[in-house]
Design an enzyme around this catalytic site. Structure first.
Site, PDB file in Angstrom:
ATOM      1  N   LYS A  18       0.860  -1.206   0.000  1.00  0.00           N
ATOM      2  CA  LYS A  18       0.000   0.000   0.000  1.00  0.00           C
ATOM      3  C   LYS A  18       0.881   1.235   0.000  1.00  0.00           C
ATOM      4  O   LYS A  18       2.073   1.184   0.347  1.00  0.00           O
ATOM      5  CB  LYS A  18      -0.923   0.037   1.226  1.00  0.00           C
ATOM      6  CG  LYS A  18      -0.209   0.082   2.606  1.00  0.00           C
ATOM      7  CD  LYS A  18       0.207   1.462   3.085  1.00  0.00           C
ATOM      8  CE  LYS A  18       0.926   1.414   4.441  1.00  0.00           C
ATOM      9  NZ  LYS A  18       1.760   2.563   4.744  1.00  0.00           N
ATOM     10  N   ALA A  59       9.724   0.148   4.833  1.00  0.00           N
ATOM     11  CA  ALA A  59       9.711   1.076   3.698  1.00  0.00           C
ATOM     12  C   ALA A  59       8.449   1.917   3.615  1.00  0.00           C
ATOM     13  O   ALA A  59       8.295   2.707   2.693  1.00  0.00           O
ATOM     14  CB  ALA A  59       9.897   0.281   2.401  1.00  0.00           C
ATOM     15  N   GLY A  60       7.510   1.726   4.546  1.00  0.00           N
ATOM     16  CA  GLY A  60       6.258   2.493   4.485  1.00  0.00           C
ATOM     17  C   GLY A  60       5.267   1.917   3.491  1.00  0.00           C
ATOM     18  O   GLY A  60       4.274   2.549   3.157  1.00  0.00           O
ATOM     19  N   LEU A  61       5.540   0.688   3.013  1.00  0.00           N
ATOM     20  CA  LEU A  61       4.652   0.059   2.032  1.00  0.00           C
ATOM     21  C   LEU A  61       3.795  -1.035   2.667  1.00  0.00           C
ATOM     22  O   LEU A  61       3.012  -1.699   1.988  1.00  0.00           O
ATOM     23  CB  LEU A  61       5.481  -0.538   0.881  1.00  0.00           C
ATOM     24  CG  LEU A  61       6.256   0.487   0.046  1.00  0.00           C
ATOM     25  CD1 LEU A  61       7.197  -0.217  -0.933  1.00  0.00           C
ATOM     26  CD2 LEU A  61       5.297   1.397  -0.723  1.00  0.00           C
ATOM     27  N   GLY A  74       4.947  -6.156   5.887  1.00  0.00           N
ATOM     28  CA  GLY A  74       4.728  -7.079   7.012  1.00  0.00           C
ATOM     29  C   GLY A  74       3.264  -7.137   7.399  1.00  0.00           C
ATOM     30  O   GLY A  74       2.709  -8.219   7.659  1.00  0.00           O
ATOM     31  N   ASP A  77      -1.860  -1.076  10.783  1.00  0.00           N
ATOM     32  CA  ASP A  77      -2.103  -1.111   9.333  1.00  0.00           C
ATOM     33  C   ASP A  77      -2.772  -2.402   8.857  1.00  0.00           C
ATOM     34  O   ASP A  77      -3.192  -2.483   7.711  1.00  0.00           O
ATOM     35  CB  ASP A  77      -0.753  -1.064   8.585  1.00  0.00           C
ATOM     36  CG  ASP A  77      -0.263   0.359   8.382  1.00  0.00           C
ATOM     37  OD1 ASP A  77      -0.986   1.287   8.754  1.00  0.00           O
ATOM     38  OD2 ASP A  77       0.841   0.499   7.836  1.00  0.00           O
TER      39      ASP A  77
HETATM   40  O1  C5P Z   1       1.021  -0.772  14.740  1.00  0.00           O
HETATM   41  P1  C5P Z   1       2.442  -0.896  14.311  1.00  0.00           P
HETATM   42  O2  C5P Z   1       3.167  -1.961  15.065  1.00  0.00           O
HETATM   43  O3  C5P Z   1       2.601  -0.989  12.841  1.00  0.00           O
HETATM   44  O4  C5P Z   1       3.134   0.496  14.702  1.00  0.00           O
HETATM   45  C1  C5P Z   1       4.520   0.621  14.910  1.00  0.00           C
HETATM   46  C2  C5P Z   1       4.769   1.753  15.898  1.00  0.00           C
HETATM   47  O5  C5P Z   1       4.458   3.010  15.305  1.00  0.00           O
HETATM   48  C3  C5P Z   1       3.922   1.679  17.146  1.00  0.00           C
HETATM   49  O6  C5P Z   1       4.529   0.887  18.132  1.00  0.00           O
HETATM   50  C4  C5P Z   1       3.860   3.139  17.557  1.00  0.00           C
HETATM   51  O7  C5P Z   1       5.037   3.506  18.239  1.00  0.00           O
HETATM   52  C5  C5P Z   1       3.863   3.882  16.233  1.00  0.00           C
HETATM   53  N1  C5P Z   1       2.496   4.221  15.785  1.00  0.00           N
HETATM   54  C6  C5P Z   1       1.831   5.276  16.388  1.00  0.00           C
HETATM   55  N2  C5P Z   1       0.570   5.602  15.979  1.00  0.00           N
HETATM   56  C7  C5P Z   1      -0.029   4.900  14.984  1.00  0.00           C
HETATM   57  C8  C5P Z   1       0.637   3.835  14.351  1.00  0.00           C
HETATM   58  C9  C5P Z   1       1.907   3.523  14.775  1.00  0.00           C
HETATM   59  O8  C5P Z   1       2.362   5.929  17.286  1.00  0.00           O
HETATM   60  N3  C5P Z   1      -1.252   5.241  14.606  1.00  0.00           N
END
Ligand code: C5P
Length: 323
Positions: free
Chosen positions: A11, A98-100, A103, A137
């Site tokens: 994405k 990569a922001g895509l 995972g 995500d």
């Molecule tokens: O949810 P995910 O593990 O992909 O997010 C990685 C990290 O990014 C989280 O542990 C958090 O520190 C930060 N994050 C956040 N707010 C979000 C999504 C991610 O602070 N809405």
């Protein structure tokens, strides 16, 4: 059916607003997700003992830190307790960190495919709940296409699809930690400050007015901090803008930048000018019907359409020694 092989699409975030930092430490977002044809391949099958991941191509962890393994374990624990385990094979093409969403996409695909393989013990709503437990995500990837994400990015509202368009994805050779990017914003916990959402995004979300992805007025609140911290990403952005890229923007927390081109792209020139080791992929945006219809890889090897088949979908890696 003993195994199911699926495409696990990437994405981009066409727009990303950080509304503030919540009391639980996560950041409240308003974001426009868009699927792209670039994908990993995920194969799931039931197994006699535990949830194991094998990486067949590219790189990813093979232990329990792999989100796809955690997704399988969670589905088994909650909805298929009489199953002994699952084996997951991954062909990784989406760059990591990569922001895509590679995972997260693999985790959602694993949930969906295993649930299907086991005869559908979890409903769509239950799969979404499991997905949100795995990562902010992950729920988006259960349905794909053009979608509006709120909350941590985990509350998903499917939108009318934007027209499918060619899009270029450039990933400079840096791995970005999403947690660090959010932490560097330094926002006070518990304070939410709604921002002005650009009118074209409001129209798309509220009225469903059609717009083209390359014509949306949009921004990414994480971009300035990331460009300030990673010179390679800043440099890559300058190269893309200079080459005539439109709507050049960071996806998520980076490192990938995307661009639409309305002028011919000289890939050789781009490759020479981008930071050495940058990955360049010419892909295209994917509507929800395309996303859902091409999710399963046809075992007969033929008729289901592969959105990245052919020359244009191939990743073009800048040789590390390019100047
Ligand atoms: O949810 P995910 O593990 O992909 O997010 C990685 C990290 O990014 C989280 O542990 C958090 O520190 C930060 N994050 C956040 N707010 C979000 C999504 C991610 O602070 N809405």
């Amino acid at each position: 059916m003993s195994a199911l092989r699926c495409r696990s699409f990437a994405k981009i975030n066409l727009h990303l607003e950080v509304v503030g930092r919540r009391a639980d430490g996560y950041h409240e977002l308003r974001t426009l997700f868009q699927s792209v044809a670039l994908h990993d391949v995920v194969e799931v099958e039931s197994a006699a003992d535990g949830c194991a991941v094998e990486v067949m191509e590219g790189e990813a962890p093979e232990d329990a830190s792999n989100l796809a393994a955690r997704a399988a374990a969670l589905l088994l624990e909650r909805f298929a307790p009489r199953r002994d385990g699952a084996r997951i094979r991954l062909w990784k093409r989406i760059p990591l960190g990569a922001g895509l969403g590679g995972g997260s996409s693999n985790a959602a695909t694993t949930l969906w495919a295993l649930n299907r393989l086991f005869g559908g013990p979890a409903t769509a709503a239950e799969l979404s709940e499991l997905a949100a437990e795995l990562g902010a995500d992950v729920p988006y990837f259960l349905s794909g296409g053009t979608a509006w994400g709120t909350g941590r990015g985990d509350r998903i509202e499917p939108l009318p699809d934007l027209e499918e368009q060619e899009i270029w994805l450039v990933t400079p050779p840096v791995e970005v930690s999403t947690a660090e990017v959010f932490a560097r914003l330094g926002l006070p916990a518990g304070v939410l400050t709604p921002r002005d959402t650009p009118s074209s995004i409001v129209r798309l979300v509220e009225v469903g007015t059609e717009a083209r992805a390359d014509r949306l007025q949009a921004y990414n609140d994480l971009e300035a901090g990331v460009l300030g911290h990673y010179p390679e990403i800043r440099e890559a952005r300058e190269v893309l803008v200079d080459a005539g890229g439109a709507s050049v923007r960071l996806s998520g927390s980076g490192a990938t930048l995307y661009a639409f081109f309305h002028v011919p792209v000289d890939v050789g020139a781009l490759r020479r000018r981008l930071p050495a080791g940058s990955r360049i992929v010419c892909s295209r945006t994917l509507s929800r019907p395309s996303y859902l219809a091409s999710r399963i890889v046809d075992p007969s090897g033929g008729r289901s359409r592969d959105p990245v088949a052919g020359r244009r979908g191939k990743p073009l890696r800048v040789p590390p020694d390019a100047t």
